[in-house]
Design a protein around this motif. Sequence first.
Motif, PDB file in Angstrom:
ATOM      1  N   SER A 157       0.816  -1.217   0.000  1.00 48.51           N
ATOM      2  CA  SER A 157       0.000   0.000   0.000  1.00 48.51           C
ATOM      3  C   SER A 157       0.848   1.266   0.000  1.00 48.51           C
ATOM      4  O   SER A 157       1.552   1.551   0.968  1.00 48.51           O
ATOM      5  N   ILE A 158       0.759   2.049  -1.058  1.00 47.28           N
ATOM      6  CA  ILE A 158       1.414   3.356  -1.075  1.00 47.28           C
ATOM      7  C   ILE A 158       0.702   4.305  -0.111  1.00 47.28           C
ATOM      8  O   ILE A 158       1.315   5.237   0.429  1.00 47.28           O
ATOM      9  N   ARG A 272       5.624  -7.108  -6.055  1.00 44.72           N
ATOM     10  CA  ARG A 272       5.385  -5.954  -5.184  1.00 44.72           C
ATOM     11  C   ARG A 272       6.072  -4.703  -5.719  1.00 44.72           C
ATOM     12  O   ARG A 272       5.576  -3.595  -5.524  1.00 44.72           O
ATOM     13  N   LEU A 273       7.194  -4.868  -6.382  1.00 44.20           N
ATOM     14  CA  LEU A 273       7.837  -3.715  -7.021  1.00 44.20           C
ATOM     15  C   LEU A 273       6.975  -3.182  -8.153  1.00 44.20           C
ATOM     16  O   LEU A 273       6.818  -1.964  -8.307  1.00 44.20           O
ATOM     17  N   ALA A 278       3.460   1.045 -10.176  1.00 37.91           N
ATOM     18  CA  ALA A 278       2.160   1.426 -10.748  1.00 37.91           C
ATOM     19  C   ALA A 278       1.432   2.407  -9.830  1.00 37.91           C
ATOM     20  O   ALA A 278       0.798   3.374 -10.299  1.00 37.91           O
ATOM     21  N   GLN A 279       1.508   2.193  -8.523  1.00 40.19           N
ATOM     22  CA  GLN A 279       0.856   3.101  -7.565  1.00 40.19           C
ATOM     23  C   GLN A 279       1.485   4.492  -7.622  1.00 40.19           C
ATOM     24  O   GLN A 279       0.775   5.504  -7.603  1.00 40.19           O
ATOM     25  N   ALA A 280       2.811   4.544  -7.668  1.00 35.86           N
ATOM     26  CA  ALA A 280       3.503   5.837  -7.722  1.00 35.86           C
ATOM     27  C   ALA A 280       3.192   6.571  -9.022  1.00 35.86           C
ATOM     28  O   ALA A 280       3.028   7.793  -9.031  1.00 35.86           O
ATOM     29  N   GLU A 281       3.100   5.825 -10.118  1.00 35.62           N
ATOM     30  CA  GLU A 281       2.749   6.444 -11.404  1.00 35.62           C
ATOM     31  C   GLU A 281       1.332   6.984 -11.389  1.00 35.62           C
ATOM     32  O   GLU A 281       1.055   8.064 -11.905  1.00 35.62           O
ATOM     33  N   LEU A 286       5.794   9.231 -10.058  1.00 35.59           N
ATOM     34  CA  LEU A 286       6.711   8.750 -11.093  1.00 35.59           C
ATOM     35  C   LEU A 286       6.127   9.132 -12.445  1.00 35.59           C
ATOM     36  O   LEU A 286       4.906   9.187 -12.612  1.00 35.59           O
ATOM     37  N   GLY A 287       6.987   9.407 -13.403  1.00 36.01           N
ATOM     38  CA  GLY A 287       6.535   9.762 -14.739  1.00 36.01           C
ATOM     39  C   GLY A 287       7.083  11.112 -15.174  1.00 36.01           C
ATOM     40  O   GLY A 287       8.172  11.512 -14.742  1.00 36.01           O
TER      41      GLY A 287
END
Length: 623
Positions: A157-158, A272-273, A278-281, A286-287
């Motif tokens: 969970s982010i 998990r990475l 994907a959560q950060a993007e 991220l991006g």
Amino acid sequence: MIKGREELQKLRKNYAASLGEEDKKILICAGTGCISSGSLEIYDELKKIMTERGINVAVELKEEPHEHSVGLKKSGCHGFCEMGPLVRIEPQGWLYVKVKPEDCAEIVEKTIIGGTHIERLAYQKGGEVFKKQDENPFYKKQTRHVLEPCGHIDATSIKEYLAIGGYSAFERALFDMDGDEIVGMIEESNLRGRGGGFPTGRKWSQVKRQRAEQKYIVCNGDEGDPGAFLDRSIMEGDPHRMLEGMMIAGLACGAQNGYIYVRAEYPMAVSRLRTAIAQAEELGLLGDDILGSGFSFHMHINRGAGAFVCGEGSALTASIEGKRGMPRVKPPRTVEHGLFDSPTVLNNVETFANVLLIINKGVAWYKELGPEKSPGTKAFALTGNIENTGLIEVPMGTTLREIVFEVGGGMRGGADFKAVQIGGPSGGCLTAKDLDLPLDFDSLTAAGAMIGSGGLVVMDSKTCMVEVARFFMNFTQNESCGKCVPCRGGTKQMLAILERIVAGEGREGDIELLLELADMISHTALCGLGKTAALPVVSTIKNFREEYEAHINKKYCPVGACAKLKSFEIDPALSKGCSKCARGCPTEAISGKIKEPFTIDKDKCIKCGACVTACPFHAVKEV
């Protein structure tokens, strides 16, 4: 998607409030070790029972606070692998060990509803019951900073990562610091790479000053040493911490792409990475144009095929490029011509996980941990003949004695301590005379060892050190890429000699030949794997030469561990002449007359031990 700094701070504050509204939290260890012991079944059973009882179960953190709920979370590795599956209860800090699905109903009734502790599920030693994790002797002597969130938040969970202050170091670096300030802070902290010990700030500085259109940040998650699992545990239990460290490195050095090289044998770490990225993007962390700052950073995952040599920098970058993972001659070095022939920062998982601690808490705080030249903490994978195995974290400079006898609980079954193999097949052997040696980079180098992977394999008095050297040399020889003759041929010859010795075919001069080959390989091999390949052999000869001499000169293993050096005799005083030993012998090496003592023909004996098992009178003895 978050559009700016204020939105990030607001979101972090909301998630923190939501996390704080959970009346109780149940943290199920969902590291690889506990999962293999059945922890996911415990998670499912707890969820089922609480739902049936009408308890408001929060399995996902909401942005808005919610009242009177019980948080049920799959956390990362708690570290106490010997006692898994592990269940932690908050806010009390209670730790239940070796939990089974049939314990779940009692946990819900007595602990979640009744608020009482279940003594039988607590860790116990010497008649004492340790309710709280922090009071447990395994944890009490540790200083967990890098590993702290692993067992305390949902590993997937982010939201929970943000709730405990996640990405605040990146936020500060992004908006309040420039590249020079970030690099300067890392240099001043004297953070050293948690593998080889090279100063991290110096490496970042070298990449930053390179004039190149593209630069890259690479994380080495290719953890291939026998007995090592600390990088895997960080990637599985707190992946955002590692990503955040890489992103700060990208800011500091002017890179826009990060590559994570992780073993394909770590499927959960990879999963998990991917989830974390994907959560950060999705949130815009991220991006392109992150938080409207103009800084862009993209993260990529590359899975290695299990080649140990790909832990070496140039072999790792070659593998990412789709080439065969083989090292190259240096210079040029990775900081100048690394991934895709561009300047590259290459650090391992634990090193990147340390970065945000320095940014958030300051250089002065960081340097208070450990000795001046090796500050901070170090995680170790503690395994072997020791009471408490698992993942630990202690300040740099902690002595071997403290780790083995305080954190580790001493030798299993009260056995005598003999040695520790530190740093895996590239490391060395430490003995009883080294128990008060501080475990830091410089002290270990002076002792002929290295931190390396952070593996600590503890051995007792029944361990044959010649066989230990043979085991590690066999691993290294199999993993040699074969590019350079010293490693390809030298390790093969060393292995052949060691195999002869443990088979009882050692020759006079073998020890000297092993040392000569070791010196040649360490001075002429192309990469770090070859240069350190002989360390286990050299250190075991240095510390246990008498065991080598016994194997070679007396054809005898002092601890009785080498099968081919075992010998069996029948005690005539105990033998009843029943012939059971002879009937169980596969090579007809045992003969005699019924009701008279039997004898063993040692030329025919293959030392399988079948006669020992067959004899009801314990007349067959190993000599």
